[in-house]
Design an enzyme around this catalytic site. Structure first.
Site, mmCIF file in Angstrom:
data_model
loop_
_atom_site.group_PDB
_atom_site.id
_atom_site.type_symbol
_atom_site.label_atom_id
_atom_site.label_comp_id
_atom_site.label_asym_id
_atom_site.label_seq_id
_atom_site.Cartn_x
_atom_site.Cartn_y
_atom_site.Cartn_z
ATOM 1 N N GLY A 93 6.155 -4.351 15.831
ATOM 2 C CA GLY A 93 6.747 -3.305 16.663
ATOM 3 C C GLY A 93 8.153 -2.928 16.258
ATOM 4 O O GLY A 93 8.817 -2.170 16.960
ATOM 5 N N ASN A 124 -8.818 -2.119 15.663
ATOM 6 C CA ASN A 124 -7.377 -2.180 15.421
ATOM 7 C C ASN A 124 -6.769 -0.772 15.479
ATOM 8 O O ASN A 124 -6.492 -0.144 14.462
ATOM 9 C CB ASN A 124 -7.102 -2.843 14.068
ATOM 10 C CG ASN A 124 -5.627 -3.061 13.821
ATOM 11 O OD1 ASN A 124 -4.775 -2.555 14.526
ATOM 12 N ND2 ASN A 124 -5.332 -3.819 12.781
ATOM 13 N N TYR A 131 -1.945 3.597 9.338
ATOM 14 C CA TYR A 131 -2.468 4.028 8.043
ATOM 15 C C TYR A 131 -2.726 5.535 8.007
ATOM 16 O O TYR A 131 -2.473 6.188 6.993
ATOM 17 C CB TYR A 131 -3.713 3.233 7.689
ATOM 18 C CG TYR A 131 -3.432 1.750 7.573
ATOM 19 C CD1 TYR A 131 -2.336 1.281 6.847
ATOM 20 C CD2 TYR A 131 -4.225 0.807 8.215
ATOM 21 C CE1 TYR A 131 -2.049 -0.073 6.759
ATOM 22 C CE2 TYR A 131 -3.955 -0.559 8.122
ATOM 23 C CZ TYR A 131 -2.864 -0.979 7.394
ATOM 24 O OH TYR A 131 -2.595 -2.315 7.306
#
Length: 149
Positions: A93, A124, A131
């Site tokens: 984070g 996920n 990505y």
């Protein structure tokens, strides 16, 4: 956080193994320490397989990333897998994964890589969002594997 990337060496194997074991536990992947250690030794001893970097934050290890090299006609030559990217949970984070993907992509370009592939678990959502922000695209293909040993 001051972030640096260091090429992993043989002296880093134990540190990487601990992180790798924790990484594999997230999705209940089989982890055999002896097999993993031998794979790391082989990889680190053969630079033509790719690169593995320790991610260091303020002088402490906060994760690792592995880029493995291949070749694909479809992808116009040398390609690579961002085979593993792991950030220790308490450091997530903070943009570490984002900076790591940027770093690995730049290193891949320097290595003549034309395309980077990766796998991400379907559940996920954070990984997929990360990505996709780097223009990784889902090919709507199914990854298939045959173990040879």
């Amino acid at each position: 956080m001051n972030l640096n990337f260091f090429a992993a060496g043989m002296d880093d194997i134990e540190q990487i193994l601990k992180m790798q074991q924790d990484f594999y536990a997230i999705d209940n992947y089989n982890f055999n320490r002896d097999t993993a250690k031998e794979a790391l030794r082989t990889f680190l001893d053969n630079s033509h397989f790719g690169k593995l970097w320790l991610i260091m934050g303020n002088g402490k290890p906060v994760g690792y990333a592995a880029l493995t090299l291949g070749y694909s006609f479809e992808f116009k030559g040398r390609d690579a897998f961002l085979d593993e990217l792991y950030v220790i949970p308490e450091f997530r984070g903070n943009g570490i994964a984002t900076k790591t993907v940027e770093f690995v992509a730049e290193k891949a370009k320097e290595m003549g890589v034309k395309a980077i592939h990766l796998e991400v678990e379907a559940h996920n959502e954070a990984g997929k969002a990360l990505y996709r922000s780097f223009d990784f695209q889902d090919h709507n293909r199914i990854l298939m594997t045959r173990w040879l040993d």
